[in-house]
Design an enzyme around this catalytic site. Structure first.
Site, mmCIF file in Angstrom:
data_model
loop_
_atom_site.group_PDB
_atom_site.id
_atom_site.type_symbol
_atom_site.label_atom_id
_atom_site.label_comp_id
_atom_site.label_asym_id
_atom_site.label_seq_id
_atom_site.Cartn_x
_atom_site.Cartn_y
_atom_site.Cartn_z
ATOM 1 N N TRP A 158 59.974 2.577 56.721
ATOM 2 C CA TRP A 158 60.106 2.174 58.126
ATOM 3 C C TRP A 158 60.052 3.356 59.085
ATOM 4 C CZ3 TRP A 158 64.127 5.074 59.600
ATOM 5 C CH2 TRP A 158 65.083 5.408 58.618
ATOM 6 N N PRO A 183 54.603 -3.339 53.452
ATOM 7 C CA PRO A 183 55.342 -2.509 54.406
ATOM 8 C C PRO A 183 56.843 -2.719 54.259
ATOM 9 C CG PRO A 183 54.454 -4.444 55.516
ATOM 10 C CD PRO A 183 53.985 -4.516 54.083
ATOM 11 N N SER A 239 62.524 6.355 49.507
ATOM 12 C CA SER A 239 63.649 7.116 48.965
ATOM 13 C C SER A 239 63.385 7.564 47.527
ATOM 14 C CB SER A 239 64.909 6.258 49.013
ATOM 15 O OG SER A 239 64.729 5.112 48.215
ATOM 16 N N THR A 240 64.039 8.631 47.141
ATOM 17 C CA THR A 240 63.895 9.131 45.774
ATOM 18 C C THR A 240 64.415 8.085 44.783
ATOM 19 O OG1 THR A 240 64.172 11.366 46.608
ATOM 20 C CG2 THR A 240 64.451 11.078 44.247
ATOM 21 N N GLU A 260 55.805 10.004 47.498
ATOM 22 C CA GLU A 260 56.284 10.887 48.572
ATOM 23 C C GLU A 260 57.731 10.497 48.800
ATOM 24 O OE1 GLU A 260 54.561 13.276 49.726
ATOM 25 O OE2 GLU A 260 52.492 12.735 49.266
ATOM 26 N N ARG A 288 63.406 14.898 65.638
ATOM 27 C CA ARG A 288 62.276 13.966 65.715
ATOM 28 C C ARG A 288 62.667 12.678 65.004
ATOM 29 N NH1 ARG A 288 56.525 13.828 63.105
ATOM 30 N NH2 ARG A 288 57.505 15.060 61.499
ATOM 31 N N CYS A 294 61.493 12.526 56.388
ATOM 32 C CA CYS A 294 61.739 13.202 55.108
ATOM 33 C C CYS A 294 61.488 14.705 55.215
ATOM 34 C CB CYS A 294 60.915 12.582 54.008
ATOM 35 S SG CYS A 294 59.205 12.401 54.452
ATOM 36 N N GLU A 393 70.863 14.949 51.844
ATOM 37 C CA GLU A 393 69.869 14.565 52.849
ATOM 38 C C GLU A 393 70.532 13.603 53.835
ATOM 39 O OE1 GLU A 393 66.427 12.270 51.606
ATOM 40 O OE2 GLU A 393 65.257 13.017 53.292
HETATM 41 P P1 ADP Z 1 64.170 3.879 52.985
HETATM 42 O O1 ADP Z 1 65.404 4.659 52.702
HETATM 43 O O2 ADP Z 1 63.094 4.616 53.672
HETATM 44 O O3 ADP Z 1 64.427 2.493 53.492
HETATM 45 P P2 ADP Z 1 63.359 2.683 50.528
HETATM 46 O O4 ADP Z 1 62.938 3.466 49.365
HETATM 47 O O5 ADP Z 1 64.564 1.809 50.430
HETATM 48 O O6 ADP Z 1 63.488 3.779 51.632
HETATM 49 O O7 ADP Z 1 62.192 1.781 51.074
HETATM 50 C C1 ADP Z 1 60.843 2.166 51.084
HETATM 51 C C2 ADP Z 1 59.991 0.980 50.703
HETATM 52 O O8 ADP Z 1 60.342 0.578 49.384
HETATM 53 C C3 ADP Z 1 60.177 -0.261 51.575
HETATM 54 O O9 ADP Z 1 58.912 -0.871 51.736
HETATM 55 C C4 ADP Z 1 61.087 -1.134 50.740
HETATM 56 O O10 ADP Z 1 60.932 -2.502 51.004
HETATM 57 C C5 ADP Z 1 60.599 -0.819 49.357
HETATM 58 N N1 ADP Z 1 61.574 -1.072 48.291
HETATM 59 C C6 ADP Z 1 62.915 -0.981 48.344
HETATM 60 N N2 ADP Z 1 63.449 -1.265 47.131
HETATM 61 C C7 ADP Z 1 62.420 -1.532 46.294
HETATM 62 C C8 ADP Z 1 62.301 -1.861 44.903
HETATM 63 N N3 ADP Z 1 63.357 -1.978 44.133
HETATM 64 N N4 ADP Z 1 61.063 -2.044 44.402
HETATM 65 C C9 ADP Z 1 59.976 -1.903 45.190
HETATM 66 N N5 ADP Z 1 60.018 -1.593 46.474
HETATM 67 C C10 ADP Z 1 61.216 -1.401 47.041
#
Ligand code: ADP
Length: 490
Positions: A158, A183, A239-240, A260, A288, A294, A393
């Protein structure tokens, strides 16, 4: 300040599969909210396994034709998409600000940046060349061909709802792949707007598919995309923690994977730094997107002899330059955080640090008068290992500033985390610049520069920050297969 109102013809409320705008097969929807006040912008389909299967089938079918297109045809298609993005930049920026909360100025910058990937890859598609090798024996010809890998799944976050899609989809399309975009549940509207522009640009049905999911379905849809034998590549930014889940899930089909993931950027100010440049870079890199990137500066290390000077100037800039509020209003520089879980995490980290003796120089609280998701720009010093915020982080507008005395110590501290995405340092000493550049365990470095991303750059990290590069000439490689060809007896 006056509110800007324009038409919203790119605001879509359906998913995009096989060239058609469709609801979820279950009919379920979920609300997309404006983080500035939690108002509902619109509802979009909460798609699940059945819809994703349709999207994969459509992409697979479309690939059979799309793989035979010439590079020039794909270049023209991307150029057409880019031109439409360019024309629609202001509308895209408004949608982005609505669903993400970043200020219009920041949204405009992201749209410009995001558009540039489509322009870049429209140019790069024509330079996907094979190789002719020297054969070790007579009468043989050895060649390397480059071919599109097949259907690609693109899962995006997002914080850059536009650029994270174009950086992946631009490369995938340039290579001749078809794709399924998933997305973030927080920002599906920018993705759908891009889908509408792709439709207008004449993309054949199935070349780009967009599957929107609520958090309820993200994991099952992600699992299907990872485990489907019809999907050959997965490109993820997020996220990692989620990256590791996806990496695991991709093992069963030995998928090509681009990741990434999170960063934890050190921002080092050496004794021989130009302080005005360093403070300006610190402001841009830390704040920013309200600290939610990240590559945000996450750990500041300032040389003992310059510490007080930096702290003073940094605080002055923060109070003079940051104007938080509703990002759609002119003059607002920074918006809210994306969701309540982010605000709570940041609040807990700061409160824990303060309870354990950290010193607060500004901020340190929510700004409830602006809205439910605002947190004030915050500066902390005297942070040590006993505090949760140490080395973590943060993903918010909180700067933690440490003091250091020697280059050796600071490089060791900078490298002490399991991730390595971006790093920044300020120094006017050329030998030091090369020394430190070689030692920092990160994938990207800004020297005397706080904002480093562009389409030409090879964006990516080392260690647990990810696999592969996006943008640059390397960005297409995730979407290409090499085929080695040996022609004998010629
Ligand atoms: P952030 O901390 O940026 O929200 P996420 O890693 O939670 O990071 O989300 C990044 C993307 O991964 C989003 O499109 C989210 O819907 C998707 N996402 C979150 N959990 C899962 C999962 N278990 N499997 C696949 N996609 C996921």
């Amino acid at each position: 300040p006056s509110r800007i109102v324009r038409s919203m013809s790119l605001l879509k409320s359906q998913g995009y599969i096989n060239g058609k705008w469709v609801p979820a097969s279950t009919g379920e929807t979920f609300a997309v909210c404006n983080p500035v006040n939690n108002s509902i912008i619109t509802e979009v389909p909460d798609m699940s396994v059945e819809d994703t299967t349709q999207a994969i089938d459509a992409a697979k079918k479309a690939f059979q034709r799309f793989r035979t297109t010439t590079a020039k045809e794909r270049s023209d298609l991307l150029r057409c998409w880019y031109n439409l993005m360019l024309q629609s930049s202001e509308e895209l920026a408004e949608i982005l600000t609505k669903e993400n909360g970043k200020s219009l100025a920041e949204s405009r910058a992201e749209i410009k940046y995001g558009n540039s990937f489509v322009e870049w890859f429209s140019e790069e598609s024509r330079r996907i060349n094979g190789e002719v090798l020297q054969a070790p024996v007579r009468n043989r010809k050895l060649l390397i061909l480059k071919q599109p890998i097949g259907v690609a799944a693109l899962i995006t976050p997002w914080n850059f709802p536009h650029a994270m899609i174009t950086r992946k989809a631009g490369a995938a399309i340039a290579a001749g792949c078809t794709c399924i975009i998933k997305p973030s549940e927080d920002t599906p509207l920018t993705a759908l707007a891009l889908g509408k522009l792709a439709e207008d640009a004449g993309f054949p049905p199935g070349v780009i598919n967009i599957v929107t999911t609520s958090p309820k379905n993200s994991a099952v849809v992600g699992k299907l995309l990872c485990e489907s034998t019809d999907v050959r590549a997965l490109s993820f930014t997020g996220s990692t923690a989620v990256g590791k889940i996806l990496y695991n899930q991709c093992a069963s089909t030995v998928k090509r994977i681009g990741l990434e993931l999170g960063g934890n950027a050190p921002f080092i100010i050496f004794e021989k730094a130009n302080m005005d440049l360093a403070v300006a870079g610190a402001m841009a890199s830390k704040f920013r997107n309200t600290g939610q990137t990240c590559v945000s500066a996450n750990r500041f290390y300032v040389h003992d002899k310059r510490f007080d000077e930096f702290l003073q100037k940094f605080k002055e800039k923060i109070s003079g330059e940051i104007k938080m509020g509703d990002g759609s209003l002119e003059g607002i520089t920074h918006g809210p955080l994306i969701k309540s879980s982010q605000v709570e995490t940041i609040e807990c980290l700061v409160n824990d640090a303060l309870e354990k003796g950290a010193k607060l120089h500004c901020g340190g609280k929510r700004l409830d008068n602006l809205g439910p998701l605002f947190y004030a720009p915050t500066v902390l010093t005297d942070v040590d290992e006993s505090m949760e915020i140490y080395g973590k982080e943060i993903f918010g507008p909180v700067a933690v500033i440490h003091r250091f005395k020697s280059e050796e110590d600071v490089v060791k501290m900078a490298n002490s985390v399991p991730v390595g995405l971006a790093g920044y340092f300020y120094s006017e000493d050329l030998s030091q610049i090369f020394r430190v550049t070689e030692k920092l365990e990160v994938g990207m470095i800004g020297v005397n520069e706080g904002i480093i991303s562009c389409a030409e750059a090879a964006f990516g990290g080392v260690k647990e920050s990810g696999i592969g590069r996006e943008g640059s000439t390397h960005g297409i490689e995730d979407f290409l297969d090499i085929k080695y060809l040996c022609i004998g007896n010629v």
